[in-house]
Motif scaffolding. Sequence first.
Motif, PDB file in Angstrom:
ATOM      1  N   ARG A 271      -2.145  -2.595  -5.419  1.00 55.95           N
ATOM      2  CA  ARG A 271      -3.456  -2.828  -4.807  1.00 55.95           C
ATOM      3  C   ARG A 271      -3.841  -4.315  -4.887  1.00 55.95           C
ATOM      4  O   ARG A 271      -4.488  -4.839  -3.978  1.00 55.95           O
ATOM      5  CB  ARG A 271      -4.514  -1.967  -5.497  1.00 55.95           C
ATOM      6  N   PHE A 272      -3.442  -4.988  -5.960  1.00 51.62           N
ATOM      7  CA  PHE A 272      -3.674  -6.429  -6.061  1.00 51.62           C
ATOM      8  C   PHE A 272      -2.964  -7.158  -4.921  1.00 51.62           C
ATOM      9  O   PHE A 272      -3.550  -8.045  -4.278  1.00 51.62           O
ATOM     10  CB  PHE A 272      -3.174  -6.943  -7.408  1.00 51.62           C
ATOM     11  N   MET A 273      -1.718  -6.779  -4.661  1.00 53.97           N
ATOM     12  CA  MET A 273      -0.957  -7.426  -3.598  1.00 53.97           C
ATOM     13  C   MET A 273      -1.513  -7.087  -2.215  1.00 53.97           C
ATOM     14  O   MET A 273      -1.438  -7.913  -1.293  1.00 53.97           O
ATOM     15  CB  MET A 273       0.522  -7.037  -3.693  1.00 53.97           C
ATOM     16  N   VAL A 274      -2.060  -5.886  -2.059  1.00 58.21           N
ATOM     17  CA  VAL A 274      -2.746  -5.561  -0.803  1.00 58.21           C
ATOM     18  C   VAL A 274      -3.887  -6.541  -0.581  1.00 58.21           C
ATOM     19  O   VAL A 274      -4.054  -7.112   0.510  1.00 58.21           O
ATOM     20  CB  VAL A 274      -3.285  -4.113  -0.826  1.00 58.21           C
ATOM     21  N   GLY A 275      -4.704  -6.766  -1.640  1.00 55.01           N
ATOM     22  CA  GLY A 275      -5.798  -7.728  -1.530  1.00 55.01           C
ATOM     23  C   GLY A 275      -5.303  -9.130  -1.237  1.00 55.01           C
ATOM     24  O   GLY A 275      -5.895  -9.861  -0.433  1.00 55.01           O
ATOM     25  N   PHE A 276      -4.185  -9.512  -1.875  1.00 50.50           N
ATOM     26  CA  PHE A 276      -3.623 -10.847  -1.671  1.00 50.50           C
ATOM     27  C   PHE A 276      -3.284 -11.078  -0.203  1.00 50.50           C
ATOM     28  O   PHE A 276      -3.639 -12.121   0.378  1.00 50.50           O
ATOM     29  CB  PHE A 276      -2.369 -11.013  -2.533  1.00 50.50           C
ATOM     30  N   PHE A 277      -2.629 -10.110   0.421  1.00 52.05           N
ATOM     31  CA  PHE A 277      -2.200 -10.317   1.813  1.00 52.05           C
ATOM     32  C   PHE A 277      -3.298  -9.991   2.820  1.00 52.05           C
ATOM     33  O   PHE A 277      -3.162 -10.347   4.001  1.00 52.05           O
ATOM     34  CB  PHE A 277      -0.933  -9.518   2.089  1.00 52.05           C
ATOM     35  N   LEU A 278      -4.387  -9.360   2.382  1.00 52.69           N
ATOM     36  CA  LEU A 278      -5.555  -9.250   3.254  1.00 52.69           C
ATOM     37  C   LEU A 278      -6.127 -10.630   3.567  1.00 52.69           C
ATOM     38  O   LEU A 278      -6.835 -10.798   4.562  1.00 52.69           O
ATOM     39  CB  LEU A 278      -6.630  -8.376   2.603  1.00 52.69           C
ATOM     40  N   ALA A 279      -5.795 -11.612   2.727  1.00 54.03           N
ATOM     41  CA  ALA A 279      -6.198 -12.997   2.997  1.00 54.03           C
ATOM     42  C   ALA A 279      -5.591 -13.514   4.291  1.00 54.03           C
ATOM     43  O   ALA A 279      -6.114 -14.457   4.904  1.00 54.03           O
ATOM     44  CB  ALA A 279      -5.784 -13.898   1.828  1.00 54.03           C
TER      45      ALA A 279
ATOM     46  N   ASN B   9       0.832  -1.204   0.000  1.00 51.15           N
ATOM     47  CA  ASN B   9       0.000   0.000   0.000  1.00 51.15           C
ATOM     48  C   ASN B   9       0.869   1.257   0.000  1.00 51.15           C
ATOM     49  O   ASN B   9       0.600   2.233  -0.705  1.00 51.15           O
ATOM     50  CB  ASN B   9      -0.908  -0.013   1.232  1.00 51.15           C
ATOM     51  N   LEU B  10       1.958   1.216   0.767  1.00 46.86           N
ATOM     52  CA  LEU B  10       2.854   2.364   0.898  1.00 46.86           C
ATOM     53  C   LEU B  10       3.703   2.574  -0.352  1.00 46.86           C
ATOM     54  O   LEU B  10       4.118   3.707  -0.648  1.00 46.86           O
ATOM     55  CB  LEU B  10       3.749   2.159   2.119  1.00 46.86           C
ATOM     56  N   LEU B  11       3.965   1.514  -1.100  1.00 43.94           N
ATOM     57  CA  LEU B  11       4.782   1.626  -2.307  1.00 43.94           C
ATOM     58  C   LEU B  11       4.179   2.586  -3.329  1.00 43.94           C
ATOM     59  O   LEU B  11       4.895   3.217  -4.105  1.00 43.94           O
ATOM     60  CB  LEU B  11       4.967   0.248  -2.951  1.00 43.94           C
ATOM     61  N   ILE B  12       2.858   2.707  -3.326  1.00 48.23           N
ATOM     62  CA  ILE B  12       2.193   3.616  -4.269  1.00 48.23           C
ATOM     63  C   ILE B  12       2.651   5.052  -4.035  1.00 48.23           C
ATOM     64  O   ILE B  12       2.752   5.850  -4.971  1.00 48.23           O
ATOM     65  CB  ILE B  12       0.656   3.509  -4.118  1.00 48.23           C
ATOM     66  N   VAL B  13       2.962   5.373  -2.782  1.00 43.71           N
ATOM     67  CA  VAL B  13       3.430   6.726  -2.436  1.00 43.71           C
ATOM     68  C   VAL B  13       4.915   6.878  -2.742  1.00 43.71           C
ATOM     69  O   VAL B  13       5.369   7.953  -3.167  1.00 43.71           O
ATOM     70  CB  VAL B  13       3.176   7.015  -0.941  1.00 43.71           C
TER      71      VAL B  13
END
Length: 394
Positions: A106-114, A89-93
């Motif tokens: 954002r895809f990887m954020v969703g992946f690790f929300l698992a 999430n922070l990498l976007i900044v």
Amino acid sequence: MKSQLTAGSALILIVVAQFLGTSLWFAGNAVAPEISQLLEVPEILATITSVVQLGFILGTLLFAVFSIPDRFSPSNVFLVSSILAASFNLLIVLIPMQLTVVLICRFMVGFFLAGIYPVGMKIAADYFQKGLGAALGFLVGALVLGTAFPHLLKGLDLNFSWQQVLLSTSVLAMIGGAIVGFFVPDGPFHKINSQFDIRLLPKLSKIKALKSAASGYFGHMWELYTFWAFVPVLVIFFNGNEAMQPSDSLLSFFVIAIGAFSCAFGGVVAKRIGSAKVAQVALFGSGICCVLVLFTSGSSSWIWMSLLLFWGMFVTADSPQFSTLVAQSVPAEYRGTALTLVNSMGFALSIISIQLAQFLLTWLRIDVVLALLFIGPVSGLFFFRLYANQKPSI
């Protein structure tokens, strides 16, 4: 250093950590307009939302296939997943802005929300042999509040920069991970399934009680996220506005956030009458709301607002109870796998439902489109009862 907690203390910490961690889920939605302007790419909200959901689906599927929450300490899985989700999430900044980079992150954020949402439920299940429905009611309520939060920000018309939103949610998620990782040990009912078994998923599919709970959950998920996604559109339609106003965003916040109360209240009621009855009543109630919305257009504002608030309560109250039934339908060493697998399939259904609703809006009014969501509650109730009253076996 971890020390054994009481179930109540553990639940409080897990609920706080769950809210902090899942704040990452819709952070992209809150900053989508600014990112869209920076990239000069219109209408990216749906794309950003979908890639997070797809990441979560793939993450939960892999976590289930490899039995991650059952083979390893779920508290450690929660900690590592929170750190990794917050980092992406922070990498976007931190790195140069590009649409591809944003979508991958954002895809990887969703992946690790698992490793946050279903694993949080797994940890709670390891602390509550009894009263799990009430515990998960508070836990899912935290997710509901996180879902509604971006609408509150828009409704209050606060001028946070997109960098501040992403930075703050990343920090909050890391704090949430640290709370569980360092202060919440594995629960007293936790059992480790140390071996990878490729035959586990076929075995789980034969458990009738799991089929029953999962069927109800799937009907619920067909309705839930599509309702949440299109609440602002429905509010604009009822108000007769051409564009979203701050007051519309505030109402959308209350319609979604009230589900946090119903999740908690339903959990308390489940202690007395059981999770199955609470789930069925909530699913039936949300199905009725789907039908009633057809007769609400043109009515007084207090009528359609009341309907939306009741719908917001019913549409979420069954979620923690179906998750409770899923957790209780399998032996303790398979709970994490079952929860993540059912989550994965349910969220996959939600994407199909959302895309179908968007497609139907080309020809139908928003109230008609959302009325068609009654298919979810009806099918969920039917299949839930079809597989009900079967003893777990594996």
